[in-house]
Design an enzyme around this catalytic site. Structure first.
Site, PDB file in Angstrom:
ATOM      1  N   GLY A  20     -96.526  63.243 -57.543  1.00 48.50           N
ATOM      2  CA  GLY A  20     -96.835  62.691 -58.858  1.00 48.50           C
ATOM      3  C   GLY A  20     -98.112  63.152 -59.507  1.00 48.50           C
ATOM      4  O   GLY A  20     -98.353  62.844 -60.676  1.00 48.50           O
ATOM      5  N   GLU A  62     -96.053  64.372 -51.009  1.00 44.63           N
ATOM      6  CA  GLU A  62     -94.867  65.056 -51.549  1.00 44.63           C
ATOM      7  C   GLU A  62     -95.157  65.705 -52.894  1.00 44.63           C
ATOM      8  O   GLU A  62     -94.518  65.380 -53.898  1.00 44.63           O
ATOM      9  CB  GLU A  62     -93.716  64.049 -51.705  1.00 44.63           C
ATOM     10  CG  GLU A  62     -93.342  63.306 -50.436  1.00 44.63           C
ATOM     11  CD  GLU A  62     -92.351  62.156 -50.697  1.00 44.63           C
ATOM     12  OE1 GLU A  62     -92.095  61.821 -51.870  1.00 44.63           O
ATOM     13  OE2 GLU A  62     -91.841  61.600 -49.712  1.00 44.63           O
ATOM     14  N   PRO A  63     -96.110  66.621 -52.969  1.00 44.51           N
ATOM     15  CA  PRO A  63     -96.427  67.220 -54.268  1.00 44.51           C
ATOM     16  C   PRO A  63     -95.332  68.174 -54.715  1.00 44.51           C
ATOM     17  O   PRO A  63     -94.749  68.891 -53.906  1.00 44.51           O
ATOM     18  CB  PRO A  63     -97.714  68.002 -53.979  1.00 44.51           C
ATOM     19  CG  PRO A  63     -97.589  68.396 -52.537  1.00 44.51           C
ATOM     20  CD  PRO A  63     -96.872  67.248 -51.863  1.00 44.51           C
ATOM     21  N   ARG A  65     -87.319  70.359 -70.794  1.00 46.94           N
ATOM     22  CA  ARG A  65     -88.409  69.374 -70.816  1.00 46.94           C
ATOM     23  C   ARG A  65     -88.824  68.925 -72.217  1.00 46.94           C
ATOM     24  O   ARG A  65     -89.011  67.728 -72.433  1.00 46.94           O
ATOM     25  CB  ARG A  65     -89.620  69.880 -70.019  1.00 46.94           C
ATOM     26  CG  ARG A  65     -89.304  70.083 -68.527  1.00 46.94           C
ATOM     27  CD  ARG A  65     -90.540  70.322 -67.683  1.00 46.94           C
ATOM     28  NE  ARG A  65     -91.366  69.139 -67.609  1.00 46.94           N
ATOM     29  CZ  ARG A  65     -92.444  68.923 -68.322  1.00 46.94           C
ATOM     30  NH1 ARG A  65     -92.897  69.832 -69.148  1.00 46.94           N
ATOM     31  NH2 ARG A  65     -93.102  67.796 -68.213  1.00 46.94           N
ATOM     32  N   TYR A  76     -88.149  65.024 -72.459  1.00 50.13           N
ATOM     33  CA  TYR A  76     -89.343  64.172 -72.281  1.00 50.13           C
ATOM     34  C   TYR A  76     -90.342  64.334 -73.420  1.00 50.13           C
ATOM     35  O   TYR A  76     -91.491  63.933 -73.273  1.00 50.13           O
ATOM     36  CB  TYR A  76     -90.106  64.550 -71.005  1.00 50.13           C
ATOM     37  CG  TYR A  76     -89.321  64.688 -69.730  1.00 50.13           C
ATOM     38  CD1 TYR A  76     -88.756  63.572 -69.114  1.00 50.13           C
ATOM     39  CD2 TYR A  76     -89.207  65.912 -69.092  1.00 50.13           C
ATOM     40  CE1 TYR A  76     -88.082  63.692 -67.903  1.00 50.13           C
ATOM     41  CE2 TYR A  76     -88.536  66.050 -67.882  1.00 50.13           C
ATOM     42  CZ  TYR A  76     -87.979  64.923 -67.301  1.00 50.13           C
ATOM     43  OH  TYR A  76     -87.335  65.058 -66.107  1.00 50.13           O
ATOM     44  N   CYS A  91     -76.514  74.316 -80.194  1.00 51.88           N
ATOM     45  CA  CYS A  91     -76.094  73.487 -81.322  1.00 51.88           C
ATOM     46  C   CYS A  91     -76.458  72.023 -81.097  1.00 51.88           C
ATOM     47  O   CYS A  91     -75.593  71.175 -80.886  1.00 51.88           O
ATOM     48  CB  CYS A  91     -74.602  73.656 -81.535  1.00 51.88           C
ATOM     49  SG  CYS A  91     -74.207  75.387 -81.808  1.00 51.88           S
ATOM     50  N   GLU A  92     -77.750  71.758 -81.078  1.00 42.42           N
ATOM     51  CA  GLU A  92     -78.290  70.398 -80.945  1.00 42.42           C
ATOM     52  C   GLU A  92     -79.633  70.413 -81.647  1.00 42.42           C
ATOM     53  O   GLU A  92     -80.405  71.367 -81.484  1.00 42.42           O
ATOM     54  CB  GLU A  92     -78.584  70.044 -79.466  1.00 42.42           C
ATOM     55  CG  GLU A  92     -77.426  70.080 -78.520  1.00 42.42           C
ATOM     56  CD  GLU A  92     -76.540  68.840 -78.571  1.00 42.42           C
ATOM     57  OE1 GLU A  92     -76.949  67.828 -79.181  1.00 42.42           O
ATOM     58  OE2 GLU A  92     -75.439  68.899 -78.020  1.00 42.42           O
ATOM     59  N   TYR A 137     -89.589  71.772 -62.761  1.00 43.38           N
ATOM     60  CA  TYR A 137     -88.570  71.120 -63.582  1.00 43.38           C
ATOM     61  C   TYR A 137     -88.155  72.012 -64.753  1.00 43.38           C
ATOM     62  O   TYR A 137     -87.894  71.537 -65.849  1.00 43.38           O
ATOM     63  CB  TYR A 137     -89.053  69.730 -64.039  1.00 43.38           C
ATOM     64  CG  TYR A 137     -89.546  68.904 -62.860  1.00 43.38           C
ATOM     65  CD1 TYR A 137     -88.635  68.408 -61.935  1.00 43.38           C
ATOM     66  CD2 TYR A 137     -90.904  68.700 -62.630  1.00 43.38           C
ATOM     67  CE1 TYR A 137     -89.071  67.703 -60.819  1.00 43.38           C
ATOM     68  CE2 TYR A 137     -91.343  67.997 -61.517  1.00 43.38           C
ATOM     69  CZ  TYR A 137     -90.419  67.503 -60.617  1.00 43.38           C
ATOM     70  OH  TYR A 137     -90.847  66.815 -59.508  1.00 43.38           O
TER      71      TYR A 137
END
Ligand SMILES: *Cc1c(COP(=O)(O)O)cnc(C)c1O
Length: 418
Positions: free
Chosen positions: A239, A273-274, A312, A316, A342-343, A371
């Site tokens: 995180g 857990e990076p 991303r 987000y 097409c969005e 990601y």
């Protein structure tokens, strides 16, 4: 920190000109810097040297087997969230005794696979899952080492979609129920409680949420051990945030120092857990300008990468720096940088000031190593783009560009319609 920068007016990844890679492979293309990944891993690892610890790189951040192999060569373990990620980790030669398995929806098959592989531990996310883990372990005649993932109800102050440690999130088990569960598991012949786990979210840019979570974990740890259950591993999840724009996340040293100070009297082996902090700034997505388009109110730069390649910003509202591959002195203009999908959510930047670009110019979307490719899709029947790993003055294709044949291969037309 990363090894992307201009030399003589053009963008390099380490000692390789980005343009050279594009000439060989075309666009769009993901480019990763091995030296950046090595550096991030070592800085992180060195920060925890004063205590017993295992670094379990979060595979979902970037799961290319070459990247996993590079991290394995540095001594990394793996945090996995699926059977597929387990197979990737094993293919990269990661020691099963350095693998932890997280996720709210492990299937029985996945549990079976991980248990027979002999992974370090299961991070269990519900009481029902714990029951199933016990059953599978009994069936295989192999005790299952586990930690419960606590939901410590702390606000990581990050985007709602990547905050995971609040009461309302689906992740973890509420504090109040955790101790009961350890009590129940204590006498189960095939459940082996060995740790305690939390992961409160991603892209966290201050230390206090980590400290708050750790404070809660310590209390629970002490309650559990007072029951005569001996725990060894304290898993603090991942995180730690990175700089995309102007964030000021703690340095790994500062993060580690705060954790070590708080945790050391437990004498636990820490598991970290990076994900993002190791690979995020080690990758870019290079795309080509297809068109400039001026409507009455807006200027658009249309590029050949789309939200299917890097979701991303759409998903987000994430910010990515975007720079030209050739350094430019052109006047700056304010544009939306958008893809061909097409969005309307298919954008990389809105109202962004960049030097005027023309058809054929190359742009680098920065900080795309985490990601990025892993969340890419074939939407609009777009083959997924190649991934390239640069190490010094060499580069390696670590995933080739998909072809339309790759996309069509699994599809079948019923004879009825032939
Ligand atoms: C996603 C995830 C991580 C990694 O998070 P980063 O923000 O990339 O460091 C670690 N642990 C678990 C359980 C996760 O789901």
């Amino acid at each position: 920190m990363h090894y992307f920068g201009y030399k003589n007016g053009e963008l390099f990844c380490e000692e390789v000109p980005v343009k050279k890679i594009v000439e060989e492979l075309g666009t769009p293309v993901y480019i990763y810097s091995a030296s950046t990944i090595k550096r991030h891993f070592k800085v992180f690892e060195n920060s925890f040297l004063p205590v017993d610890h295992i670094i379990c790189y979060s595979v979902k951040a970037n799961s290319n087997v070459a990247i996993l192999s590079l991290l394995r060569s540095l001594g990394s373990g793996a945090d996995i969230v699926s059977g597929g990620e387990l197979q990737r980790a094993l293919k990269a030669g990661i020691n099963p005794q350095k693998i932890v398995f997280s996720g709210v929806g492990k299937t029985e098959k996945e549990i079976e696979m991980a248990l027979s592989t002999g992974i370090l531990m299961f991070n269990v996310e519900s009481l029902e899952e714990l029951e199933v883990l016990g059953e599978v372990a009994k069936r295989l005649g192999k005790p299952a080492p586990f930690a419960l993932r606590v939901n410590p109800d702390v606000d990581p102050q990050t985007h709602p979609y990547i905050s995971t440690g609040l009461k309302k999130n689906k992740f973890g088990i509420p504090e109040e129920m955790v101790v009961e569960a350890y009590k129940k598991a204590k006498d189960h012949p095939f459940l082996k409680p060995i740790g305690l786990d939390a992961h409160i979210g991603s892209q966290i840019t201050s230390i206090s949420p980590f400290k708050d979570a750790l404070y809660r974990l310590k209390k629970i740890w002490e309650e559990i051990t007072s029951l005569g259950i001996e725990l060894k591993y304290l898993d603090l999840g991942g995180g730690l945030g990175i700089i995309y724009n102007n964030e000021e996340p703690p340095l790994p040293e500062e993060y580690a120092e705060a954790i070590i100070k708080e945790a050391q009297d437990l004498k636990a082996t820490l598991i970290l857990e990076p994900g993002r902090v190791i690979v995020g700034n080690a990758g870019i997505l290079v795309t080509k300008v297809l068109y400039n388009k001026e409507n009455l109110e807006k200027k658009f730069v249309i590029v050949d990468a789309g939200m299917n390649d890097l979701i991303r910003p759409a998903f987000y509202q994430a910010y990515h720096k975007i720079i030209t591959v050739e350094e430019k002195n052109e006047e700056e203009v304010v544009v939306d940088i958008v893809g061909p999908i097409c969005e309307s959510s298919d954008f990389f930047a809105k109202d962004r000031k960049i030097p005027r670009v023309k058809r054929g110019d190359l742009l680098a979307i920065m900080s795309a190593g985490a990601y990025g490719f892993v969340m890419s899709s074939n939407y609009n029947s777009r083959p997924r783009v190649p991934e390239v790993l640069v190490d010094g003055d060499r580069f390696f294709v670590i995933r080739r560009r998909e072809t339309i044949e790759d996309l069509l291969a699994p599809e079948m037309v019923p004879a009825l319609y032939l």
